[in-house]
Design a protein around this motif. Structure first.
Motif: not given
Length: 137
Positions: A45-60
């Motif tokens: 789950i952490m691995d697939l979330m990486q692009p969202l975390v890098a661009t600050n879009n986790e909750n967008t």
């Protein structure tokens, strides 16, 4: 105006993931199930979330994924590439309004497809390269 969908396709090993992103609260659904129910390990789950975390879009964005083929690791990598490509599509549409995601994602290594696949087994060998044990007598 209808809500805009951002699509991205990701591939890794034998897995193919079709990702659909819409503006929302940050829920991720994989094959109709919550991501935490679908993947058994938190590292996936952490691995697939990486692009969202890098661009600050986790909750967008709300993300819907259809994935098939391969195992957990391959599917995770395919989803990660699909999310990256969907973010790049979103970025292309909002050009000039916000900072460019492409530079951030490229530097992190998410834009490039990992082309490594399992090598085929050759005749006379035990695996792709492993030869039978040599016996002098």
């Amino acid at each position: 105006m209808a809500e805009r969908k951002f699509l991205g396709t990701g591939r890794r090993k034998a897995s193919i993931a079709r990702v659909q992103m819409v503006p929302g609260k940050g829920t991720i659904t994989v094959n109709g199930r919550d991501v935490r129910d679908f993947f058994p390990y938190e590292t996936n789950i952490m691995d697939l979330m990486q692009p969202l975390v890098a661009t600050n879009n986790e909750n967008t964005f709300d993300i819907t994924v259809k994935v098939n083929g391969g195992g957990f690791t391959g599917q995770t990598g395919a989803i990660r590439l699909g999310i990256t490509r969907a973010l790049l599509e979103y970025d292309k549409e909002n050009e000039g309004k916000e900072d460019c995601y492409r530079k951030t994602l490229k530097r992190a290594g998410f834009v490039t497809r990992d082309s490594r696949v399992k090598e085929r087994k050759k005749p006379g060998l035990k695996g792709a390269r492993r030869a039978p044990q040599f016996s002098k007598r």
